[in-house]
Design an enzyme around this catalytic site. Structure first.
Site, PDB file in Angstrom:
ATOM      1  N   ARG A  58     -40.266  61.081  16.201  1.00 22.62           N
ATOM      2  CA  ARG A  58     -39.623  61.613  14.918  1.00 22.62           C
ATOM      3  C   ARG A  58     -38.100  62.100  15.133  1.00 22.62           C
ATOM      4  O   ARG A  58     -37.108  62.219  14.439  1.00 22.62           O
ATOM      5  CB  ARG A  58     -40.339  62.647  14.519  1.00 22.62           C
ATOM      6  CG  ARG A  58     -39.893  63.332  13.223  1.00 22.62           C
ATOM      7  CD  ARG A  58     -40.942  63.925  12.448  1.00 22.62           C
ATOM      8  NE  ARG A  58     -41.957  64.806  13.250  1.00 22.62           N
ATOM      9  CZ  ARG A  58     -41.769  65.960  13.621  1.00 22.62           C
ATOM     10  NH1 ARG A  58     -40.476  66.724  13.283  1.00 22.62           N
ATOM     11  NH2 ARG A  58     -42.402  66.736  14.264  1.00 22.62           N
ATOM     12  N   TYR A 111     -28.585  55.619  -8.873  1.00 23.32           N
ATOM     13  CA  TYR A 111     -29.986  55.002  -8.721  1.00 23.32           C
ATOM     14  C   TYR A 111     -30.817  56.082  -9.360  1.00 23.32           C
ATOM     15  O   TYR A 111     -30.714  57.246  -8.869  1.00 23.32           O
ATOM     16  CB  TYR A 111     -30.412  54.563  -7.245  1.00 23.32           C
ATOM     17  CG  TYR A 111     -31.733  54.339  -7.058  1.00 23.32           C
ATOM     18  CD1 TYR A 111     -32.194  53.126  -7.773  1.00 23.32           C
ATOM     19  CD2 TYR A 111     -32.577  55.034  -6.306  1.00 23.32           C
ATOM     20  CE1 TYR A 111     -33.674  53.059  -7.516  1.00 23.32           C
ATOM     21  CE2 TYR A 111     -33.753  54.862  -6.021  1.00 23.32           C
ATOM     22  CZ  TYR A 111     -34.359  53.845  -6.759  1.00 23.32           C
ATOM     23  OH  TYR A 111     -35.787  53.363  -6.451  1.00 23.32           O
ATOM     24  N   ASP A 183     -22.712  56.899  -1.753  1.00 25.83           N
ATOM     25  CA  ASP A 183     -23.995  55.786  -1.492  1.00 25.83           C
ATOM     26  C   ASP A 183     -23.364  54.538  -1.604  1.00 25.83           C
ATOM     27  O   ASP A 183     -22.497  54.013  -2.766  1.00 25.83           O
ATOM     28  CB  ASP A 183     -24.883  56.043  -2.709  1.00 25.83           C
ATOM     29  CG  ASP A 183     -25.963  54.883  -2.606  1.00 25.83           C
ATOM     30  OD1 ASP A 183     -25.781  53.970  -1.941  1.00 25.83           O
ATOM     31  OD2 ASP A 183     -27.072  55.336  -3.145  1.00 25.83           O
TER      32      ASP A 183
HETATM   33  N1  LCS Z   1     -29.220  54.220  -3.661  1.00 22.50           N
HETATM   34  C1  LCS Z   1     -29.130  53.041  -4.111  1.00 22.50           C
HETATM   35  C2  LCS Z   1     -28.028  52.759  -4.820  1.00 22.50           C
HETATM   36  C3  LCS Z   1     -30.453  52.230  -4.314  1.00 22.50           C
HETATM   37  O1  LCS Z   1     -30.187  51.208  -5.112  1.00 22.50           O
HETATM   38  C4  LCS Z   1     -31.383  52.624  -4.116  1.00 22.50           C
HETATM   39  C5  LCS Z   1     -32.709  52.006  -4.328  1.00 22.50           C
HETATM   40  C6  LCS Z   1     -31.687  53.842  -3.305  1.00 22.50           C
HETATM   41  C7  LCS Z   1     -30.538  54.577  -2.919  1.00 22.50           C
HETATM   42  C8  LCS Z   1     -32.949  54.483  -2.478  1.00 22.50           C
HETATM   43  O2  LCS Z   1     -33.361  53.565  -1.671  1.00 22.50           O
HETATM   44  P1  LCS Z   1     -34.891  53.268  -1.311  1.00 22.50           P
HETATM   45  O3  LCS Z   1     -35.547  54.464  -0.921  1.00 22.50           O
HETATM   46  O4  LCS Z   1     -35.493  52.422  -2.358  1.00 22.50           O
HETATM   47  O5  LCS Z   1     -34.756  52.383   0.053  1.00 22.50           O
HETATM   48  N2  LCS Z   1     -32.628  50.997  -5.086  1.00 22.50           N
HETATM   49  C9  LCS Z   1     -33.711  50.202  -5.744  1.00 22.50           C
HETATM   50  C10 LCS Z   1     -33.488  49.456  -6.847  1.00 22.50           C
HETATM   51  O6  LCS Z   1     -32.310  49.275  -7.787  1.00 22.50           O
HETATM   52  N3  LCS Z   1     -34.534  48.759  -7.154  1.00 22.50           N
HETATM   53  O7  LCS Z   1     -35.679  49.147  -6.272  1.00 22.50           O
HETATM   54  C11 LCS Z   1     -35.202  50.242  -5.592  1.00 22.50           C
END
Ligand code: LCS
Length: 393
Positions: A58, A111, A183
């Site tokens: 961890r 997101y 991001d």
């Molecule tokens: N930031 C962006 C721009 C994302 O598109 C996503 C996930 C995340 C953060 C979070 O990441 P994760 O925890 O899923 O690895 N985007 C998704 C989407 O557009 N469709 O399903 C997941």
């Protein structure tokens, strides 16, 4: 091997690699939860930070370290912090930099869960947030309050594809002593390096373009300096959102072809965006590579290419969009993005469905918006698939 003076593609293959006792050509998977100390003094020295030894997965692990060094080099940053998911990275960042009474300004069309977790959960701990269109610097300036601490930018934004000027945001943030966070999921460091524009902390859902094969979920944070890194790492460790060594190995493997995959999916995306723009059943298309994109000129300067994500709306709104999504065969109806396979989804009822409806509409996430993640299949096959589905609309 020191890869710092090497090109991006050479870094993808060699950066972060270390010599193990057998001379492995790839990074070995250290699938262990804990590491044996040489003796009690060694254990104490590891905990005190006086020895480089590993302690517990961890906290740190050689396979995960390797990935963290590799992505830090790609982003021109100090060091990476790998997380169990992209949301693990988001929470590590919020938790490390925001405290009760602080205020954060963010791109409105982020997101969905990145916003939902702030508005529904961090608000309970007394953190305030304002969501607005960060393509308009005046709106950002006006929203800054004495307690504003962070400026959080997603560019291009999921799913509106709006492009925020990173340099401009950094200039505003510096005037007011705010931490800037970007991001970079939609671009990957192949297409955009926010730290080069002065951003403090960049992060990714590694699940997407970086891994690229729709087979793991993960995240990574890279900060520009040691000071920021040392605020973030204990938060990740204590939240317990570390990456697993096998997951890290999978990402290292996927990363080797990042440039090749992105070149191909981007080339396909350009062809498909033009096809959609000319299609009589399509109302509008948002793709940073099209002259019609509101930030076309900025995208050209800030990004090394327009990427592989397209948003569009059909004439006939949601019912028409639903038919299209139900009828595609080669393109998969699924959330997520950035993989070798083409994926189509409906943000208002899927990825952004937990957002407040009014806020969603105000952010440009209309009920008819369809999001398309372009894969590396033969582009004629993708267009044939879309054409047969459009015929049924
Ligand atoms: N930031 C962006 C721009 C994302 O598109 C996503 C996930 C995340 C953060 C979070 O990441 P994760 O925890 O899923 O690895 N985007 C998704 C989407 O557009 N469709 O399903 C997941």
């Amino acid at each position: 091997m020191d890869t710092r003076d090497k090109g991006f593609d050479s870094k993808l293959i060699h950066a972060g690699m270390f010599d193990d006792q057998f001379g492995s050509a790839t990074v070995p998977i250290y699938q262990t939860s804990t590491f044996r100390f040489k003796n009690a003094d060694h254990g104490a020295a590891c905990f005190a930070g006086d020895s480089e030894g590993y302690i517990y997965t961890r906290l740190n692990n050689p396979t995960i370290d390797s990935l963290e060094k590799l992505i830090a080099e790609l982003e021109n940053g100090y060091r990476g912090i790998a997380t169990s998911s992209g949301m693990g990275a988001v929470n590590t960042i919020y938790g490390a930099f925001l405290k009760q009474g602080d205020h954060m300004i963010s791109t409105d069309a982020v997101y969905g869960p990145s916003r939902v977790v702030m508005e529904k959960h961090y608000s309970k701990f007394g953190v305030e947030s304002t969501y607005l269109d960060t393509t308009k610097p005046d709106l950002v300036r006006k929203a800054i309050k004495p307690n504003t601490r962070m400026l959080y930018i997603e560019t291009p934004a999921n799913p509106t594809m709006s492009v925020t000027n990173l340099k401009e945001m950094v200039a505003i943030a510096r005037e007011h002593n705010l931490i800037t966070v970007a991001d970079n999921t939609f671009c990957s460091p192949y297409l955009q390096k926010p730290l080069d524009f002065g951003v403090d902390v960049v992060f990714h859902s590694i699940t997407k373009f970086l891994n690229g094969h729709a087979d793991i979920v993960g995240g990574i944070i890279v900060s520009k300096n040691k000071e920021l890194d040392s605020q973030l790492r204990p938060m990740m460790v204590n939240l317990g959102c570390n990456m697993d060594p096998h997951q890290a190995y999978m990402v290292i493997r996927g990363l080797k072809t990042l440039s090749l995959r992105m070149d191909r999916s981007q080339e396909n995306a350009m062809t498909i965006a033009r096809f959609l723009e000319e299609h009589p059943k399509v109302d509008w298309v948002k793709y940073p590579g099209l002259e019609s994109h509101p930030q076309f000129d900025l995208a050209k300067k800030q990004m090394n290419g327009p990427g592989a994500m397209i948003s569009f709306e059909l004439r006939g709104g949601l019912p028409a969009g639903k038919t299209l999504m139900n009828e595609v065969k080669l393109c998969m109806l699924a959330v997520s993005l950035g993989g070798v396979e083409s994926l189509i989804q409906h943000p208002a009822s899927m990825t952004h469905s937990k957002m407040d409806k009014e806020a969603r509409e105000k952010s440009g996430i209309t009920d008819g918006l369809v999001r398309f993640s372009v894969g590396i299949e033969n582009v004629e096959d993708i267009i044939d698939d879309l054409t047969q589905a459009f015929d049924k609309v």
